[in-house]
Motif scaffolding. Structure first.
Motif, mmCIF file in Angstrom:
data_model
loop_
_atom_site.group_PDB
_atom_site.id
_atom_site.type_symbol
_atom_site.label_atom_id
_atom_site.label_comp_id
_atom_site.label_asym_id
_atom_site.label_seq_id
_atom_site.Cartn_x
_atom_site.Cartn_y
_atom_site.Cartn_z
ATOM 1 N N GLU A 33 16.193 1.189 4.185
ATOM 2 C CA GLU A 33 15.285 2.271 3.823
ATOM 3 C C GLU A 33 16.025 3.217 2.890
ATOM 4 O O GLU A 33 17.149 3.624 3.194
ATOM 5 N N LYS B 147 8.528 -2.446 1.663
ATOM 6 C CA LYS B 147 8.277 -3.281 2.841
ATOM 7 C C LYS B 147 9.169 -4.521 2.770
ATOM 8 O O LYS B 147 9.815 -4.902 3.749
ATOM 9 N N CYS C 72 4.468 8.724 8.312
ATOM 10 C CA CYS C 72 5.783 9.283 7.960
ATOM 11 C C CYS C 72 6.750 9.221 9.139
ATOM 12 O O CYS C 72 6.456 9.677 10.235
ATOM 13 N N ARG C 73 7.934 8.674 8.872
ATOM 14 C CA ARG C 73 8.957 8.591 9.919
ATOM 15 C C ARG C 73 10.068 9.605 9.684
ATOM 16 O O ARG C 73 10.934 9.794 10.523
ATOM 17 N N TYR D 7 12.709 -3.641 3.542
ATOM 18 C CA TYR D 7 12.911 -3.388 4.968
ATOM 19 C C TYR D 7 12.908 -4.699 5.750
ATOM 20 O O TYR D 7 13.777 -4.949 6.587
ATOM 21 N N PRO E 34 8.507 0.852 10.906
ATOM 22 C CA PRO E 34 7.603 1.439 9.918
ATOM 23 C C PRO E 34 6.297 0.654 9.774
ATOM 24 O O PRO E 34 6.264 -0.547 10.068
ATOM 25 N N TRP F 200 3.024 0.207 6.776
ATOM 26 C CA TRP F 200 2.876 0.344 5.321
ATOM 27 C C TRP F 200 1.396 0.441 4.966
ATOM 28 O O TRP F 200 0.761 -0.579 4.672
#
Lengths: 340, 388
Positions: free
Chosen positions: A317, A308, A179-180, A311, A203, A205
């Motif tokens: 995002e 993904k 988690c960002r 991004y 990120p 995945w």
């Protein structure tokens, strides 16, 4: 009429177990007492202390039943989407975690919910549990899940009193491990200090590398196997906050007929693929669909993969910036050149 | 009563599989237990109390083809190659439109003249093994709907499968906290509707039969005679299990109170956390609502019955666009009222066997017991949709 015996449907929460929980209760209580909202949506214990359920609190005294702990996986934003609020013009207080807030941002960007009728309580989140991972370690029913004060150990206990300890990180939902955005991207008020992000920078995945490493034939076989058990109950799309044409859904419509009524792997995959494309650019991989699925289909395979791609291709995002344009409502020349 | 040692279980299933398709609870790679066609070597899961989904799918299919049809190419080809001069001869746009309509009607008539219909009703012999007594009662309750109870409809598709099916139940040794079979007239060792019942005891399973179909399975040569100790053990297992099911509600007066409370505002409160999906009805052993649709690809099609559910926003949507159950709480009310009021009015029994799957699998854990307790009791008066 005879007296009805009691099976507990919601166990009481008790004294606050952490400062955020105390703050959420306080904010909810105040908002209700001031008449700012008709009800507050949060989380409370279900029929035992090993699971949370969405709570709809309209009585300030009941606000003390609200809980904040790693059991609160439900994304409550789904109760704000079209045709959900009851009455339709209700003023609603809603608790959101980081990922939940991103779905709310997506709805706000598209002007699908009225900001003025909302009171958003932001909940800093340190990750939520995949209860099924815990459940499967026991043959008996898990009835209690407790987290140690330092948030390293999780103790699960069954009805017969059997207990097992798990490392906190081992029982997190897979999206929480990477988690960002643990803190809400949009809220009227924050219930506590920001939580640290699990991941800074680019990120990752979870689960997608493995999927991508498969050959085309293996991918087909995996998807066919995975979607063979789908029972088309639509829990995934109803739990999904950004899937809001749910009562006009093309996956159920007869005209046009895009998905056959026959419940079989290929039609099920067709339905899920439509869902994936339809929420692309709005789905932050909150995992509400995974949690809702009664037969535990790993729906993240589709949604996380799509995110993904978005991004990698467009640097996009979902739901991180209220003022940003949703990805499918904008075009930049760099996008076409792949230079985000 | 007979006795089957644990190591003979596979041999028994193999014996049965020699005569009929065997369907049994098996664990998939994610650890989810579902009823699946069994093949030798597949471990049968009897320790997990309840499969995620009931076994109703094997008698009342989620998608069931009634008939296949197709129109032959002559009809269609004729429709497509209808001479264009007729249309050209028409002077005004309205006339052109009228000709098009007539042509379309002609084509339809021709297509029907050449339609080929192929009825389908496949019902191979099958043995569903490892059902819980509540699952079996689910079939008994569905029988009322499909088998002509009270002079109502007799469904050839359901009944063909039902007749070809043998139901083998297993006593629940350790009921879950969500079980409430005893509150709806069943029990963890209930035999209503079962052809045979197995009970897990030390070293194996006791085997009792109640019907000729059950007795036929008793012909398996690997059965041993049951000892007195084993049979006593089985009795203890049954009694202990029954004592572990917590009473959930008292049925007395529930039907009347549901009728009384139909417009009560508490329905709104109870439905608040419902996400209006169909999980409860699709895991349920006796929810039976369905749709009938045609699936057509070019000139071939199938008419099929597929499960519907009352939480589906399109459930009871009328052609006019009106839906009497347009809002979530109305759909929510339907499920519980159907089980404890409408169905009992028509069939003199309940449409719930207390398996608790809907409680345990609901994404937001809506508890049917709480709903029945709440709406099946006298409520303080409120106005619909407003706070009490």
């Amino acid at each position: 009429m005879a007296t009805q015996p009691q099976v507990v449907a919601q166990v009481p929460a008790g004294a606050p177990s952490n400062p955020t929980e105390a703050k959420v209760r306080e904010l909810a209580k105040a908002a209700l007492a001031e008449g700012r909202v008709d009800y507050v949506i949060g989380w409370r214990y279900g029929y035992d202390r090993s699971q949370a359920i969405p709570a709809f609190i309209s009585d300030p005294a009941e606000a003390d039943e609200l809980i904040i702990n790693p059991l609160i996986h439900h994304n409550l934003v789904t109760f704000l989407k079209r045709k959900m609020p009851d009455p339709p013009n209700a003023k609603i207080g809603v608790c959101v975690k980081g990922c939940d807030s991103r779905t709310l941002v997506a709805l706000l960007q598209e002007e699908l919910v009225d900001k003025e009728r909302l009171y958003v309580i932001g909940v800093p989140c340190r990750g939520t549990f995949e209860r099924r991972k815990i459940e499967k370690e026991f043959s008996d029913e898990v009835v209690d899940i407790v987290v140690s004060a330092d948030r390293t150990t999780v103790t699960a206990t069954t009805r017969s009193g059997e207990s097992k300890d798990f490392a906190f990180d081992d029982v997190l939902r897979s999206q929480c491990t990477a988690c960002r955005y643990p803190n809400p991207r949009y809220a009227d008020v924050m219930a506590g200090e920001d939580a640290p992000a699990r991941l800074e920078g680019e990120p990752v995945w979870p689960g997608i590398d493995e999927f991508e490493a498969l050959s085309a034939a293996e991918k087909d076989a995996t998807l066919a196997r995975v979607f063979e058990t789908c029972i088309r109950c639509f829990a995934c799309i109803h739990a999904c906050p950004v899937c809001y044409c749910w009562d006009q859904c093309v996956c159920r419509s007869r005209k046009p007929k895009l998905v056959g009524q026959k419940v079989e792997a290929s039609e099920n995959l067709m339905f899920q693929t439509i869902h994936m494309f339809h929420v692309a650019g709005r789905c932050p991989s909150c995992g509400a669909c995974d949690q809702a699925c009664p037969v535990e289909i790993p729906l993240y395979l589709l949604h996380r993969k799509m995110n993904k791609e978005l991004y990698d291709m467009l640097g996009f995002e979902a739901g991180v910036d209220l003022d940003a344009k949703p990805v499918f409502q904008t075009f930049k020349i760099e996008d076409a050149l792949g230079e985000h | 009563m007979k006795f089957l040692t644990t190591d003979q279980l596979d041999a028994f299933l193999g014996y049965v599989a020699g005569q009929a398709r065997v369907v049994a609870p098996v664990k998939d790679d994610k650890g989810v237990v579902l009823f699946r066609p069994w093949a030798p070597g597949m471990p049968v899961e009897l320790d997990v109390l309840l499969s995620k989904q009931s076994a109703k799918e094997y008698v009342f299919r989620q998608s069931e083809t009634y008939l296949k049809f197709g129109y032959t190419m002559e009809g269609l080809a004729a429709a497509q190659t209808e001479s264009p001069e007729v249309a050209h001869a028409a002077a005004t746009e309205a006339e052109v439109a009228a000709v098009d309509v007539a042509k379309a009607q002609d084509a339809r008539v021709k297509a029907f003249e050449t339609v080929v219909v192929d009825p389908v009703n496949e019902a191979p012999a099958q043995v569903i093994f490892g059902l819980r007594p509540c699952d079996v009662r689910g079939f008994v309750q569905m029988d009322n709907v499909f088998s002509g109870y009270g002079g109502f409809y007799f469904d050839p598709y359901y009944n063909a499968k039902r007749e070809a099916t043998t139901l083998v139940a297993v006593t629940c040794r350790d009921p879950r906290s969500t079980c409430f079979c005893t509150s709806v007239g069943g029990g963890p060792a209930g035999t209503e509707g079962a052809d045979a019942l197995l009970t897990q005891v030390e070293g194996g399973l006791t085997f009792e039969t109640f019907t000729p179909k059950g007795e036929a399975l008793g012909a398996f040569p690997g059965f041993a005679e049951v000892s007195q100790a084993q049979s006593l053990y089985a009795e203890t297992v049954k009694e202990t299990a029954a004592s572990r099911v917590a009473p959930a509600f008292d049925l007395e007066g529930v039907r009347d109170q549901l009728r009384e409370n139909i417009e009560h505002g508490d329905w709104h409160d109870l439905a608040m956390r419902c996400i209006s999906c169909g999980t409860c009805t699709y895991v349920c052993p006796n929810c039976y609502c369905f749709n009938i649709t045609d699936e057509i690809v070019e000139t071939r099609g199938e008419r099929m019955r597929t499960w519907d559910n009352c939480f589906n926003p399109m459930y009871t949507l009328e052609t006019s666009g009106h839906n009497p159950r347009d809002i979530k709480s109305n759909r929510f009310r339907n499920r519980f009222s159907h089980k404890f009021w409408y169905y009992p009015d028509k069939y003199d029994s309940l449409l719930c066997s207390g398996c608790g799957r809907c409680v345990a699998n609901c994404p937001t854990r809506i508890d049917i017991r709480e709903v029945v307790r709440t709406m099946g009791s006298p409520r303080p008066v409120t106005v619909t949709g407003e706070e009490a």
